[in-house]
Scaffold this active site. Sequence first.
Site, mmCIF file in Angstrom:
data_model
loop_
_atom_site.group_PDB
_atom_site.id
_atom_site.type_symbol
_atom_site.label_atom_id
_atom_site.label_comp_id
_atom_site.label_asym_id
_atom_site.label_seq_id
_atom_site.Cartn_x
_atom_site.Cartn_y
_atom_site.Cartn_z
ATOM 1 N N ASN A 9 21.026 52.745 1.463
ATOM 2 C CA ASN A 9 21.108 54.163 1.094
ATOM 3 C C ASN A 9 19.687 54.701 0.979
ATOM 4 O O ASN A 9 18.991 54.407 0.018
ATOM 5 C CB ASN A 9 21.850 54.288 -0.248
ATOM 6 C CG ASN A 9 21.821 55.708 -0.803
ATOM 7 O OD1 ASN A 9 21.514 56.656 -0.077
ATOM 8 N ND2 ASN A 9 22.156 55.845 -2.072
ATOM 9 N N LYS A 11 18.819 57.700 0.497
ATOM 10 C CA LYS A 11 18.734 58.864 -0.394
ATOM 11 C C LYS A 11 17.928 59.988 0.282
ATOM 12 O O LYS A 11 18.031 60.166 1.487
ATOM 13 C CB LYS A 11 18.132 58.469 -1.741
ATOM 14 C CG LYS A 11 18.781 57.234 -2.336
ATOM 15 C CD LYS A 11 18.387 57.017 -3.759
ATOM 16 C CE LYS A 11 18.947 55.683 -4.230
ATOM 17 N NZ LYS A 11 18.906 55.528 -5.666
ATOM 18 N N HIS A 93 28.367 58.714 -5.423
ATOM 19 C CA HIS A 93 27.167 58.042 -5.964
ATOM 20 C C HIS A 93 26.824 58.679 -7.313
ATOM 21 O O HIS A 93 26.990 59.888 -7.497
ATOM 22 C CB HIS A 93 26.003 58.203 -4.983
ATOM 23 C CG HIS A 93 24.831 57.335 -5.314
ATOM 24 N ND1 HIS A 93 23.956 57.635 -6.333
ATOM 25 C CD2 HIS A 93 24.398 56.177 -4.770
ATOM 26 C CE1 HIS A 93 23.029 56.685 -6.398
ATOM 27 N NE2 HIS A 93 23.277 55.795 -5.461
ATOM 28 N N GLU A 95 24.153 59.557 -8.577
ATOM 29 C CA GLU A 95 23.209 60.687 -8.499
ATOM 30 C C GLU A 95 23.931 61.980 -8.122
ATOM 31 O O GLU A 95 23.559 63.059 -8.583
ATOM 32 C CB GLU A 95 22.081 60.338 -7.515
ATOM 33 C CG GLU A 95 21.136 59.302 -8.114
ATOM 34 C CD GLU A 95 20.420 58.423 -7.105
ATOM 35 O OE1 GLU A 95 20.406 58.749 -5.894
ATOM 36 O OE2 GLU A 95 19.860 57.397 -7.532
ATOM 37 N N GLU A 163 28.021 50.173 -9.079
ATOM 38 C CA GLU A 163 26.612 50.470 -9.309
ATOM 39 C C GLU A 163 26.415 50.914 -10.761
ATOM 40 O O GLU A 163 26.587 52.106 -11.078
ATOM 41 C CB GLU A 163 26.143 51.591 -8.381
ATOM 42 C CG GLU A 163 26.250 51.255 -6.913
ATOM 43 C CD GLU A 163 25.228 52.025 -6.095
ATOM 44 O OE1 GLU A 163 24.451 51.383 -5.391
ATOM 45 O OE2 GLU A 163 25.188 53.260 -6.190
ATOM 46 N N GLY A 169 17.497 51.871 -9.299
ATOM 47 C CA GLY A 169 16.096 52.262 -9.207
ATOM 48 C C GLY A 169 15.255 51.880 -10.414
ATOM 49 O O GLY A 169 14.125 52.356 -10.555
ATOM 50 N N SER A 208 19.085 47.913 -7.884
ATOM 51 C CA SER A 208 17.878 47.077 -7.896
ATOM 52 C C SER A 208 18.054 45.742 -7.179
ATOM 53 O O SER A 208 17.478 44.728 -7.591
ATOM 54 C CB SER A 208 17.394 46.857 -9.337
ATOM 55 O OG SER A 208 17.042 48.100 -9.933
HETATM 56 C C1 PEP Z 1 21.468 53.110 -4.816
HETATM 57 O O1 PEP Z 1 20.894 54.166 -4.666
HETATM 58 O O2 PEP Z 1 22.655 53.049 -4.490
HETATM 59 C C2 PEP Z 1 20.736 51.970 -5.352
HETATM 60 C C3 PEP Z 1 21.406 50.898 -5.653
HETATM 61 O O3 PEP Z 1 19.371 52.115 -5.515
HETATM 62 P P1 PEP Z 1 18.307 50.934 -5.815
HETATM 63 O O4 PEP Z 1 18.646 49.771 -4.911
HETATM 64 O O5 PEP Z 1 16.991 51.525 -5.490
HETATM 65 O O6 PEP Z 1 18.460 50.559 -7.243
#
Ligand code: PEP
Length: 248
Positions: A9, A11, A93, A95, A163, A169, A208
Amino acid sequence: MARKLAAGNWKMNGNKAAISEATKLAEMFPVPKVDVLLCPPLTILAPMADALSDAKIAVGAQDCHAKPSGAHTGDVSAPMLVDAGAQYVILGHSERRTDHGETDQSVAEKTQAAFTAGLSPIVCIGETLEEREQGEALNVVGRQLAGSLPDASDLDKLVIAYEPVWAIGTGKIPTLEQIAEVHDFMRTTLLERFGDGAAAIPLLYGGSVKPGNAAEIFATSNVDGALVGGASLKADDFGGIISALEAA
Ligand code: PEP
């Protein structure tokens, strides 16, 4: 057995020049042993799909509207994503739930739209840190799972991503026991609702994931792959995660 999927992803990161990372990844994995997906920003979805047309790497989007067309300025529909070369779409997601007020109900409507257009939706769910600390993680995941999926879900296309919001992040990840507890719970819940076909739904962990922690996460119960943010931007990093999934 669920198929394995490594999904990136991007983003709101990446421009036309960054498509070279996707083509580099395709050169590193001409015939990947697992499904590989990149979800770039919408502005480069079509050119990335074109650049990868001969590669075994799929391209997806990060959101879609629930309606196929109409007066919705700034939005893009699921059939439009298919037309641009997408095979997947990330939905719900955290976000988007936070920044755009998306609810389980709106995610379920978008998920239905994705199925109707022939896209594979990756439906994201996960608890906040406060909810985990209050012992509410499984309740939140159960509620989001129930509310974000339509009854008429196409089990051959559906993908779920767990998630935890606090792991995205941040460099923090749950313990492997916590990941296993949630993934086992999701599998049981999906089997109860949809029957035996739910055994093949890929359950991704996201938050992460890096080349250095991917192998132990992929060895965890009912983890069939990962949804990867930051570490999917560079072919070398994402390649390490794909290799770990191939070896799992
Ligand atoms: C994500 O945006 O779905 C995500 C898991 O981000 P990151 O791997 O950067 O934590």
